[in-house]
Motif scaffolding. Structure first.
Motif, PDB file in Angstrom:
ATOM      1  N   TYR A 258       0.834  -1.193   0.000  1.00 15.01           N
ATOM      2  CA  TYR A 258       0.000   0.000   0.000  1.00 15.01           C
ATOM      3  C   TYR A 258       0.875   1.250   0.000  1.00 15.01           C
ATOM      4  O   TYR A 258       1.924   1.293   0.655  1.00 15.01           O
ATOM      5  N   ALA A 259       0.431   2.250  -0.746  1.00 16.33           N
ATOM      6  CA  ALA A 259       0.928   3.615  -0.633  1.00 16.33           C
ATOM      7  C   ALA A 259      -0.254   4.480  -0.208  1.00 16.33           C
ATOM      8  O   ALA A 259      -1.413   4.075  -0.336  1.00 16.33           O
ATOM      9  N   PHE A 260       0.052   5.678   0.294  1.00 15.09           N
ATOM     10  CA  PHE A 260      -1.004   6.541   0.809  1.00 15.09           C
ATOM     11  C   PHE A 260      -0.784   7.973   0.342  1.00 15.09           C
ATOM     12  O   PHE A 260       0.328   8.494   0.409  1.00 15.09           O
ATOM     13  N   LEU A 261      -1.867   8.583  -0.129  1.00 13.00           N
ATOM     14  CA  LEU A 261      -1.846  10.005  -0.460  1.00 13.00           C
ATOM     15  C   LEU A 261      -2.507  10.793   0.666  1.00 13.00           C
ATOM     16  O   LEU A 261      -3.576  10.405   1.159  1.00 13.00           O
ATOM     17  N   LEU A 262      -1.867  11.894   1.049  1.00  9.49           N
ATOM     18  CA  LEU A 262      -2.398  12.800   2.057  1.00  9.49           C
ATOM     19  C   LEU A 262      -2.587  14.151   1.375  1.00  9.49           C
ATOM     20  O   LEU A 262      -1.604  14.761   0.929  1.00  9.49           O
TER      21      LEU A 262
END
Length: 257
Positions: free
Chosen positions: A17-21
């Motif tokens: 998983y990668a995450f955008l904030l």
């Protein structure tokens, strides 16, 4: 009044998983880890966002390999561990335990969490109640000890466990179902764990992610966080054994599971 961050979970590779904030007020966007460029770029393009920052948790290829491709398009500021500058991609900001920097108007706290690697860090945003742990604390698990010691990982997990229980934990892999099967071998009579495993099966059958998870749920069900509890020690037949050694035994069992 700061608008809350929008946090997007992006499946990458086979189980990363990668995450955008994204900060709606300023329009700034950060990425936590860069496993694979295509799904990250697709999500950014779909939403019409740029990419201003990349936060790297550790040096393993499946968390950094897409950075170079993303840099060609977006030119983000790259943040990573000072302890690992020799094996991370070039950093614009090298951080360590206690470093606090800002994403838009929200503080980002750096927590050193060695164990999986000796230079692993986590990013904690108290206002958003969000903790990005990658391969340190994971949903129903913790990372394999590739470089660090059981003592280091146990100390790291205790630092994370002390954060507010309503914190959401954004970990780096979709390992939750297999982690749950293992957790039941440690605490087969844990009713909260039994219920969670049933819910995970439904979630995965629907093709949905089990990440993020609430820290309170991890405290109730994750055997790696619970190694210091008398009830778990009794179940394992390890009463009166030092908690660090109980954790070490659980990690060794998981390695053979």
């Amino acid at each position: 009044m700061t608008m809350p961050l929008e946090i997007i979970t992006i499946p990458c590779l086979s189980d990363n998983y990668a995450f955008l904030l994204h900060a709606p007020g300023s329009g700034l966007t950060a990425l936590v880890d860069a496993p694979e460029a295509a799904p990250i770029e697709a999500e950014l393009n779909k939403r019409g966002w740029g990419l201003d920052f990349v936060f790297l948790t550790h040096h393993h290829w499946d968390h950094i390999d897409a950075l170079e491709e993303l840099q060609r398009t977006f030119k983000p500021t790259v943040v990573g561990a000072q302890a690992d500058v020799h094996r991370l991609p070039p950093l614009d900001l090298a951080v360590k335990e206690g470093t606090v920097f800002s994403l838009s108007r929200e503080d980002v706290h750096v927590i050193e969490v060695p164990g999986h690697t000796v230079g692993h860090i986590a990013f904690y945003l108290p206002e958003s109640k969000a903790l990005f742990t990658a391969d340190s604390l994971m949903a129903l698990g913790c990372g394999r000890l590739f470089e660090g010691t059981a003592a280091q990982m146990w100390n790291s997990l205790n630092k994370l466990a002390a954060l507010p229980a309503d914190t959401m934990v954004y970990s780096g892999h979709e390992y939750t179902q297999s982690n749950g099967a293992f957790a039941l071998t440690i605490e087969p009579d844990n009713s909260a764990l039994q219920a969670r495993v049933r819910e995970i099966a439904k979630t995965r059958a629907a093709g949905e992610s089990t990440v993020p998870s609430l820290l309170s749920l991890e405290l109730d069900t994750n055997p790696f966080l619970r190694a210091g509890l008398d009830e778990l020690k009794r179940t394992m037949g390890m009463e009166h054994i030092d908690s660090e050694l109980v954790f070490k035994e659980i990690r060794e069992r998981k390695d053979q599971f």
